[in-house]
Design a protein around this motif. Structure first.
Motif, short mmCIF file in Angstrom:
data_model
loop_
_atom_site.label_atom_id
_atom_site.label_comp_id
_atom_site.label_asym_id
_atom_site.label_seq_id
_atom_site.Cartn_x
_atom_site.Cartn_y
_atom_site.Cartn_z
N ALA A 59 1.16 -1.32 -0.56
CA ALA A 59 0.17 0.23 0.07
C ALA A 59 1.15 1.26 -0.30
O ALA A 59 0.51 2.42 0.07
CB ALA A 59 -1.16 0.67 1.28
N GLY A 60 1.98 1.13 0.46
CA GLY A 60 2.94 2.53 0.94
C GLY A 60 3.91 2.87 -0.95
O GLY A 60 3.34 3.47 -0.72
N TYR A 61 3.66 1.30 -1.61
CA TYR A 61 3.69 1.19 -2.86
C TYR A 61 3.01 2.20 -3.42
O TYR A 61 4.03 2.85 -4.58
CB TYR A 61 4.58 0.10 -3.43
N VAL A 62 1.82 2.03 -3.58
CA VAL A 62 1.03 2.13 -4.17
C VAL A 62 1.25 4.11 -4.16
O VAL A 62 0.52 4.91 -5.25
CB VAL A 62 -0.40 2.06 -3.88
N TRP A 63 0.53 4.49 -2.11
CA TRP A 63 1.43 6.11 -2.46
C TRP A 63 1.75 6.73 -3.14
O TRP A 63 2.06 7.75 -3.61
CB TRP A 63 0.50 5.57 -0.81
N HIS A 64 3.04 5.76 -3.15
CA HIS A 64 4.55 6.41 -3.64
C HIS A 64 4.56 6.75 -5.11
O HIS A 64 5.17 7.97 -5.60
CB HIS A 64 5.85 5.47 -2.91
N ALA A 65 4.39 5.37 -5.33
CA ALA A 65 4.18 5.49 -7.39
C ALA A 65 2.99 6.16 -7.52
O ALA A 65 3.01 7.15 -8.88
CB ALA A 65 3.15 4.15 -7.46
N ARG A 66 2.29 6.74 -6.67
CA ARG A 66 1.63 8.27 -7.14
C ARG A 66 2.06 9.89 -7.00
O ARG A 66 1.24 10.80 -8.02
CB ARG A 66 -0.54 8.04 -6.23
N ARG A 67 2.97 9.49 -6.70
CA ARG A 67 3.93 10.15 -5.92
C ARG A 67 4.94 10.74 -6.93
O ARG A 67 5.54 11.83 -6.88
CB ARG A 67 3.11 10.92 -4.73
N TYR A 68 5.15 9.54 -7.10
CA TYR A 68 6.97 9.91 -8.08
C TYR A 68 6.94 9.84 -9.58
O TYR A 68 6.27 9.56 -10.32
CB TYR A 68 7.47 8.91 -7.69
N ASP A 69 7.72 10.64 -10.36
CA ASP A 69 7.41 11.15 -11.27
C ASP A 69 7.93 9.68 -12.17
O ASP A 69 7.36 9.57 -13.18
CB ASP A 69 8.67 11.90 -12.25
N ASN A 70 8.59 9.42 -11.66
CA ASN A 70 9.14 7.40 -12.40
C ASN A 70 9.27 6.96 -11.16
O ASN A 70 11.10 6.14 -10.91
CB ASN A 70 10.74 7.92 -12.88
#
Length: 463
Positions: free
Chosen positions: A244-255
């Motif tokens: 879930a943390g990865y999903v949250w991170h991936a939505r906010r990270y450019d690449n």
């Protein structure tokens, strides 16, 4: 990422560069298949139960899954030549440590080191070919280079069986050294030093994903141990939180490591999830079958190796017919029916006991190999078939990671079920194996229902 001009190869490089990928593929697939028939003898030598050796296999698949995503980044940043040669050296050093392992714990650590090399070796070799040849030559080059991928599963169990029976289990790892030296010579003489301008690697995403994968594998293993339910639940909760943390991170990270936009493509989403659940049942068979044959039926390692060979023969034999069958019946029908057949075949293995003649295994395992080949080809093609542009590279990487994770989870799941039946339920060993095959078969049957989410015309443009 910058786009460089086409690579200029010398005549010798243009002719022999595909051998680099061929050697890398053969080494990696041979290593993955040679171990299964040797595990029971290895267990005795290391003072372990043959039914507790699964982490010698899982650790390798799990490490591959974790580090494959960063292999391309390392090759672009440090150069394909340096990374490829380093990968072979690490793989060979890991093989030496495996051969010198005095116990299972050291063996698992050595397998992790070996897989670190393997995670860079084959993907980087494939990347070298993609960057070195024009598109109109790539299919011919790749088809030649992947021939070892068909041969290694056939000879791996046989070589493993004979080596452990007539020499010692150490040789199943030492055999990698001469092949590694050949790969080093070819790589030094042929591999061009290709680089790209790269941005920063998504280290936060990588750590979240890698830790979640490891903890989830441990959770499956702990679930089979007496008094470890709480540990398993805690590990599962933490791994889900990390995802879930990865999903949250991936939505906010450019690449991000794996863009979430991939999952907006319906066929990719179905292919990835279906691949994961289908392999939960299928992946346990090559691990469990040699154990059943040697531990319960008292076959020699070489006899067990010969009885695994029909799986590879069936896989090779059906290859020319795969696209024709899919074109005739559609991806949806093929995947639903084929997964059902695989589930039935696994359940058929539950009907075998020591009184059944060995030759009855051959048609079942040959048909299983053909169905495996059909399944993997169809799942892989439908998964990436609708990807466009930059999605193709990241989607292909995620599919490769998903395959390795599913293999690791499948072996962990099969070993955990077998352990529960033998230790908690205290079944007779044969009945425990048979019951485990029933569970694996039912899981595979149920996974086939997921492919009903495909539409009848999905993949029509991929023929």
């Amino acid at each position: 990422m910058s786009i460089h001009p086409p690579v200029t190869l010398s005549p010798i490089q243009a002719k022999y560069l595909p051998y680099v990928l061929a050697v890398a593929l053969f080494m990696q697939i041979l290593d993955a298949t040679i171990l299964n028939t040797a595990l029971p003898k290895m267990a005795i030598a290391l003072g372990e139960s043959p039914l507790k050796m699964q982490w010698a296999v899982i650790s390798y698949a799990l490490t591959l899954a974790i580090f494959i995503p960063i292999s391309g980044f390392l090759a672009d940043k440090f150069g394909t030549r340096k990374v490829f040669l380093s990968a072979i050296i690490i793989f060979c050093i890991g093989s030496l440590f495996c051969a010198a392992s005095p116990n299972l714990e050291v063996l698992i650590g050595a397998r992790v080191l070996q897989a670190l090399g393997g995670a860079m070796m084959t993907p980087v070799a494939r990347l070298i070919l993609v960057k070195s040849y024009p598109r109109n030559q790539l299919l011919t080059v790749m088809n030649f280079a992947v021939i070892p991928a068909l041969i290694a599963p056939l000879v791996g169990p046989l070589i493993g069986g004979y080596l452990v029976q007539y020499f010692s289990w150490h040789w199943i790892f030492l055999i990698n050294i001469p092949m590694g030296l050949l790969g080093l010579v070819l790589g030094y003489k042929l591999v061009p030093d290709l680089r790209e301008t790269v941005g920063r690697l998504d280290w936060k995403g990588f750590l979240c994903f890698a830790t979640a994968a490891v903890l989830l594998s441990l959770a499956v293993e702990r679930a089979s141990q007496p008094g470890s339910y709480f540990d398993s639940i805690v590990l599962t909760v933490i791994s889900i939180a990390l995802l879930a943390g990865y999903v949250w991170h991936a939505r906010r990270y450019d690449n991000p490591l794996f863009p979430l936009s991939l999952f907006s493509i319906r066929t990719f989403r179905i292919g990835i999830v279906g691949n994961l659940f289908t392999r939960l049942g299928i992946s346990a068979v090559p691990y469990l079958l040699p154990l059943l044959l040697q531990v319960q039926f008292k076959y020699t390692p070489s006899q067990a190796g010969w009885l695994l060979a029909p799986i590879a023969v069936g896989a090779i034999g059906v290859k020319p017919w795969v696209s024709k069958i899919i074109q005739r019946f559609s991806y949806r029908k093929v995947l639903v029916v084929n997964t059902t057949l695989l589930g039935i075949l696994i359940i058929l293995l539950a009907q075998f006991d020591a009184s059944v003649p060995w030759y009855w295994f051959i048609p079942v395992l040959t048909f299983m190999g053909a169905c495996n080949s059909m399944q993997f080809s169809a799942m892989n093609t439908i998964t990436i078939g609708d990807l466009q542009g930059t999605q193709t590279s990241s989607g292909n990487s995620l599919m490769a990671v998903n395959q390795q994770l599913a293999m690791g989870f499948g072996i962990a799941f099969g070993a955990a079920i077998l352990n529960i039946f033998t230790e908690r339920v205290e079944m007779d060993t044969l009945v425990a194996f048979q019951s485990t095959y029933w569970v694996m078969g039912i899981v595979t049957l149920l996974s086939g229902l997921y492919f009903l989410r495909l539409k009848p015309n999905d993949g029509d443009g991929l023929y």
